[in-house]
Design an enzyme around this catalytic site. Structure first.
Site, PDB file in Angstrom:
ATOM      1  N   GLU A 181      -1.166  -8.704   4.698  1.00 31.26           N
ATOM      2  CA  GLU A 181      -1.121  -8.653   5.950  1.00 31.26           C
ATOM      3  C   GLU A 181      -2.447  -8.981   6.838  1.00 31.26           C
ATOM      4  OE1 GLU A 181      -0.768  -6.132   4.573  1.00 31.26           O
ATOM      5  OE2 GLU A 181      -1.212  -4.203   5.806  1.00 31.26           O
TER       6      GLU A 181
ATOM      7  N   HIS B 185      -3.516  -5.620   0.763  1.00 32.68           N
ATOM      8  CA  HIS B 185      -2.954  -5.994   2.036  1.00 32.68           C
ATOM      9  C   HIS B 185      -2.919  -7.310   2.505  1.00 32.68           C
ATOM     10  CE1 HIS B 185      -2.544  -1.922   3.874  1.00 32.68           C
ATOM     11  NE2 HIS B 185      -3.646  -1.654   3.080  1.00 32.68           N
TER      12      HIS B 185
ATOM     13  N   CYS C  94       0.563  -1.069  -0.097  1.00 38.02           N
ATOM     14  CA  CYS C  94      -0.050  -0.043  -0.073  1.00 38.02           C
ATOM     15  C   CYS C  94       0.853   1.283  -0.066  1.00 38.02           C
ATOM     16  CB  CYS C  94      -1.029  -0.101   1.138  1.00 38.02           C
ATOM     17  SG  CYS C  94      -2.333   1.193   1.009  1.00 38.02           S
TER      18      CYS C  94
END
Lengths: 959, 259
Positions: free
Chosen positions: B221, B219, B94
């Site tokens: 994660e 993302h 990002c």
């Protein structure tokens, strides 16, 4: 030193998003003659560097190599476009400019130094604009509290130089004034203190035989403001309840606090004393929760008001105990309905659509930048919020259990950490304690604070490090009342001495009183032992956080304020905190004479269902939700949107705050001012029931729920408004006791009425927001509202009564009715427990709360969320005898009801769980993508495609 | 031991979950502030992976990722270049991609030119949080499974990948540097919301010419456990967690090639 001007434009062919936004803002003002807007970013940089280096600054730093062009100097309007109006918006002298600070650092990184950087926005408007229209546009695009507008190409931006401040202690003549003069003084200084309070202050100064200084009066006004001490809810009340007299010595102590005290839950760690209420999360950690309002600032500056609302409430958990880490935001707004023409908007009021957009953008930018997920919320639309929108911002934080309490000690240093102090936010606490008028926009523009989320994020990161190393003894936030409140409260039992000239300022020129009462954002106050100063200072400086010692805690029980060695004020802490005269209020409540509208007999209710789905209150809030980062920190389990296409409603949010544990926290809320129009008692109970129901639906434990109250009321000096406040408080007591669920924190915002320039007054409806936080033992067992599979059985748990009063069904017909939903607390509690047992046992496939729009809306939502249909039969609906009309059966908003989907194989187990509560099988999930509901005679009364239902639900707020 | 540094800086706010994701995949991850790395860049010697996580570095002042990129260019570019040349891995997520693009590490096709690729405002003009399907594109990128379409959330207002001109775009394509493209669940390209920001050629991720530096707008994660899926309660396989693949692959690569 040479100043250079840099302008950065979008390259032709790449889209100018800001220009486009401004154009749409202008259109929303009702101005159609502007055809196009081009935007540019302007940088004014003072530095000793050559032309070659300035070209490097422009090309490498300020502009994007791929989609932007730059111009060094002042560009003129593009040729051939004679009718262009050029507007440049600069920050006022001294206002913090974070972009400028970043640019300075970046130029240093490039190997040069510059003396000053300023930034501005430039807009070129193409089209015919009248003088009057230009004024409107300028007002829309700029905030005259912090910005200066320069029109045309030749005008020069304001000079950045400000004269320094020279100390001049101001003493006021108080002890000789009569009542009228006291009132005048209060008014002149915007103290918002009444004559009794002014007299109390007068007597204090008489007793110490001197006149007060301005800073002393200001400090008292802030500490004693409604916003800071809640004098109305703490007042003694004589309540006339339909002729029956009831007396309270202290309203809140005998209602909300009393319930918490009587319930005495061992898992409540800190209630109603710190910046947020704290409960146990697991063996090692605690969670805290606080919801604040930021109504008046958001009415004046929706973006800034809401941003600092969220920024402010984040500092509550950060300032609770020794500091919690914020893990989730919740935001609830009340606006007027957005589809209004400009003629309907009173002078001094912003259009509700502008307020809504600005508020959402403010919450978005601050919450997203801080990296805290915004997971829960609601928006309630009612035209009485026109001049007085409500903005509730809440936050949940987590902290180790051994860090839940802090205490400053004698000799500790007072340290202010984070943002600098400026003139922004002066008089916020006192201003928010009064009514709004059409003149507020100009008078109180300085009451709006200016936020910078990155500063707060840096403060948070460093404070958590310092907390782990136990480098400070106590912490609190600078919220309403600024340093005055923060230091005043932290040193309440010790006494404190503050050297005001040491407080870092955004710009020169502030006098000592402004420094003391400024509500500038992103500041925290900590108490640090002198021997730990070096270590803690390094933690801050290592990450470019400003932290300054400004005084010490003395032990003399006085608040002493000095400026450059001169004492400018001194007050006894006891008088400051306990000197406020006790209020007494009169309150009355008369049952309203309302009636139910005549029954509508008809065969098909499709249109009614579609209309309710399309009311702003029920309609999808996806436009808002998607702008919030609801997944940052990686803890989300139940998100605000769910279902097969991730765009359908969930009842509550669940977050999992610890990586190594499957425990979660569910967050939900209940709000329905329409019920309050009938009876605020039942409104409050319904709010409690709804908030609890919401988090029960996703899997929270009923015996680990904590509530927050937020009262937003109109002028409570009026007996009937005070009466309705008493009714709601009584309900909070009954509800908490009935559900066996304590309140742990709360806040009130009274005087939410707007006085128009013609003298008419718009009062908000009595609005109680109940927020609920519950523990989820195992997030893997969480349940969502979307139907899972065709063939599953559908049950309604809870009784449907003839309770259409205040319903959305009536609202679509512009009726109120009389039969407001009345919570049966015994059944409500039992039902919540049974539903939880069934969820915990894994026999519930989906569960949805029945609220606005009744079972018909709830079933519609479950169906389109799951992408499958429902066949339902009202014969299976548990109802009481007088609930005969189909409309009531479909749309009644009776409390404590859940719609539950169960796999056929779990039928017996589920029924066993439900023994003791009213429940009935209403239908089943089917493949056919339709919602079909038959009445008790077997006639079809609703028959609608789920796509059409969903479209009706999604359309209204698809902005 | 596979060691990773997760960069900290003012405004970076996805560090903790990124650290956790790396740990889940078996790396030892530490979050280190950029000021410390500039003070003692030798910390880079001890690790094999550097991650620049998401957030709003320096408030995204001037432009997203710009100030941090400038800081890296002027204080760390040689060390970071050496880190990459040593065969090690860099991942930007990002805001981290915006930084990598604006440092030029991912933002150009010839080392001597200026930045030729950028990431700019979404076509919608708004910040958006939504889930997207990603079709892997590159065969050389060490972070990805070339056969596995994955599902991840985006949360950004500036994610549109734009090229200076057609030649740059062609070069990126021919160099096999497009790691992921936004698609629908069946793998088809589409307009908004399938391509959530209007990115050229639906590009969601890019790598450098070595395949060891990747930038990804979505993302990973945020999808390292099953219950992060937006409708996990509907899924039969509740343990699927697509974001894990990115970190697993990185750790696996380091184990197989650098230890």
């Amino acid at each position: 030193m040479r100043q250079r001007r840099f302008e950065v434009f979008n390259r032709p062919g790449s889209s100018d998003i800001h220009g486009r936004d401004v154009l749409s803002d202008i259109r929303e003002l009702g101005i159609d003659s502007v055809l196009e807007v081009q935007s540019a970013r302007v940088f004014l940089i003072d530095g000793e560097f050559d032309d070659e280096f300035s070209r490097r600054i422009a090309s490498e730093l300020l502009s994007d190599a791929v989609c932007e062009d730059y111009y060094i100097g002042k560009s003129s309007a593009p040729a051939g476009l004679a009718k262009a109006t050029i507007i440049e918006i600069h920050l006022k002298s001294g206002v913090t400019d974070p972009v400028a600070e970043s640019v300075m650092t970046a130029i240093e990184d490039m190997g040069a130094k510059c003396a000053a950087v300023r930034t501005a926005r430039k807009y070129m408007l193409f089209g015919e604009i009248s003088e009057k229209q230009l004024k409107k546009i300028v007002r829309r695009l700029s905030n005259d509290c912090i910005e200066v507008v320069v029109i045309g190409t030749d005008a020069e931006p304001p000079s950045p130089h400000i004269a320094p401040y020279k100390l001049e202690v101001k003493t006021l003549e108080l002890t000789t004034l009569n009542d009228a003069q006291l009132e005048q003084l209060s008014k002149k200084m915007d103290l918002f203190l009444n004559v009794v309070e002014m007299k109390t202050i007068q007597n204090y100064f008489k007793s110490i035989s001197r006149e007060p200084t301005d800073i002393e009066l200001e400090a008292l006004a802030q500490t004693w403001s409604e916003h800071c001490v809640h004098k109305t809810l703490k007042s003694s009340v004589d309540f006339d309840f339909d002729g029956k007299k009831i007396h309270f010595d202290n309203l809140i102590k005998e209602t909300i606090f009393k319930a918490t005290k009587d319930l005495n839950k061992p898992w409540c760690i800190s209630v109603f004393q710190d910046n947020a209420g704290v409960i146990e999360f697991d063996e090692t950690d605690a969670v805290c929760f606080k919801v604040e309002t930021h109504n008046h600032p958001s009415a004046l500056d929706p973006y800034g008001g809401a941003a600092t609302g969220i920024g402010g409430v984040l500092r509550d958990p950060m300032g609770t105990g020794l500091g919690a880490k914020p893990i989730a935001n919740t935001d609830i707004f009340c606006f007027a309905e957005p589809d209004k023409s400009f003629d309907e908007i009173p002078r001094g009021v912003l259009h509700p659509k502008r307020i809504a957009k600005g508020v959402v953008a403010g919450v978005r930018d601050y919450g997203n930048r801080m990296g805290i997920p915004t997971v829960n919320g609601a928006i309630f639309f009612d035209d009485r919020f026109l001049g007085n929108p409500l903005v509730f911002c809440g936050n949940v934080g987590i902290m180790p259990k051994d860090k839940c309490f802090g205490k400053a000690e004698i000799g500790d240093l007072v340290m202010v950490v984070g943002g600098r102090t400026g003139r922004d936010g002066i008089h916020g606490a006192t201003f928010s304690s009064g009514a709004m008028t059409h003149e507020h926009e100009s008078i109180f523009s300085h009451a709006v604070q200016i936020g910078n989320a990155i500063t707060e994020k840096k403060v948070l990161d460093t404070l958590l490090t310092a907390r782990e190393l136990e480098l400070y003894d106590a912490i609190t936030d600078c919220g309403a009342g600024g340093l005055s409140s923060a230091v005043g409260e932290m040193g309440a039992e010790l006494g404190a001495e503050v050297e005001l000239e040491k407080i870092p300022l955004k710009y020169a020129g502030l006098n000592y009183t402004e420094i003391w009462i400024s509500e500038a954002q992103e500041r925290m106050v900590i108490a640090v032992k002198p021997e730990k100063l070096e270590e803690i200072s390094k933690i801050f400086s290592d990450e470019n956080v400003e932290a300054t010692v400004i005084g010490r805690f003395t032990g003399d029980k006085k608040l002493t304020l000095k400026y450059a060695g001169t004492r400018v004020g001194q007050l006894d802490m006891e008088f400051l905190h306990d000197g406020l005269p006790k209020y007494s209020r009169k309150a009355s409540w008369r049952g309203k004479k309302l009636s139910e509208p005549a029954n509508e007999s008809k065969d098909n209710f499709n249109d009614d269902l579609l209309k309710i789905l399309s009311t702003y209150n029920v309609a999808s809030k996806e436009w808002v939700i998607r702008q919030y980062d609801h997944e940052v920190q990686g803890g989300s389990v139940v998100k605000p949107l769910g279902g097969v296409t991730n765009d359908s409603p969930n009842d509550a949010a669940v977050v999992k705050p610890k990586y190594d544990s499957d425990k979660g926290i569910a967050i939900g809320c209940g709000i329905n001012p329409l019920y309050g129009d009938i009876d605020p008692y039942w409104m409050a109970l319904a709010g409690i029931d709804e908030a609890i129901r919401n988090i029960i639906c996703v899997g929270a434990r009923p015996d680990r729920i904590a509530l927050l109250d937020n009262f937003c009321w109109a002028d409570c000096k009026k007996e009937e408004n005070m009466g309705s406040l008493v009714r709601a408080s009584q309900a909070c007591f009954d509800g908490a006791m009935g559900f066996d669920v304590p309140f742990i924190s709360g806040k009130d915002s009274l005087n939410n009425n707007f006085i128009c320039d013609d003298g008419t007054e718009i009062s908000i409806p009595a609005t109680l927001l109940i927020s609920a936080m519950g523990i989820v033992d195992d997030v893997n067992k969480c349940v969502t509202a979307d139907l899972k599979s065709a063939g599953n059985l559908l049950f309604v748990v809870g009784v449907t009564k003839n309770e259409l009063g205040g319903s959305h069904y009536y609202k679509t017909k512009k009726q109120l009715g009389a039969n407001v939903p009345q919570t049966d607390l015994k059944i409500a509690k039992l039902t919540a427990e049974k539903i939880h047992e069934a969820i915990d046992a894994g026999v519930i496939a989906s569960c949805h709360d029945c609220s606005e729009g009744g079972i018909a809306v709830a079933m519609a939502e479950m169906a389109f969320a799951g992408g499958i249909g429902i066949e339902a039969d009202l014969r299976g609906l548990p109802k009481i005898d007088d609930c005969t009309s189909v409309a009531a059966q479909l749309f009644s908003e009776s409390c404590s009801r859940y719609i539950v989907e169960v796999e056929p194989k779990n039928y017996n187990v589920f029924c066993k769980f439900m023994l003791g509560v009213p429940f009935g099988q209403i239908g089943k999930a089917v493949k056919d993508k339709k919602l079909v509901i038959k009445n008790s005679q077997g006639k079809t009364v609703v028959d609608a495609e789920i796509d059409i239902l969903k479209d009706a639900w999604q359309k209204p707020l698809k902005w | 031991m596979v060691k990773a540094i997760v960069l900290r800086a003012a405004g970076i706010n996805c560090g903790l979950e990124t650290q956790y994701a790396l740990e889940l995949s078996g790396a030892e991850a530490e979050r280190i502030h950029i000021n410390r790395i500039i003070e003692s860049p030798d910390v880079l010697e001890d690790c094999q992976i550097v991650v620049i996580p998401g957030g709003f570095s320096y408030g995204d002042d001037v432009a997203a990722g710009k100030i941090l990129a400038n800081q890296i260019i002027h204080h760390l570019s040689d060390r970071l270049r050496a880190f990459i040349d040593a065969g090690k891995l860099v991942l930007g997520i990002c805001n981290g991609v915006q930084v990598l693009v604006k440092t030029g590490i991912l933002g150009k096709v010839s080392p001597e030119s200026k930045q030729q690729i950028t990431i700019t405002n979404n076509d919608s003009g708004k910040f958006e949080d939504r889930w997207v399907y990603l079709q892997p594109g590159s065969k050389k990128c060490v972070f990805i499974d070339p056969e596995r379409r994955i599902y991840l959330p985006i949360a950004h207002g500036e994610g549109k990948v734009v090229f200076e001109n057609e030649e740059v775009f062609e070069k990126i394509k021919s160099d096999d540097r497009i790691t992921f493209r936004y698609v629908d669940e069946n793998g088809n390209f589409g307009d908004f919301p399938v391509n959530p920001n209007g990115s050229t050629d639906s590009i969601a991720g890019l790598c450098d010419s070595t395949g060891r530096v990747m930038g990804l707008m979505p993302h990973p994660e945020r999808y390292v456990r099953g219950t992060q899926h937006p409708h996990w309660t509907r899924l039969k396989d509740k343990s699927r967690a697509d974001g894990r693949t990115i970190f697993d692959n990185a750790v696996k690569y380091v184990k197989e090639n650098l230890l």
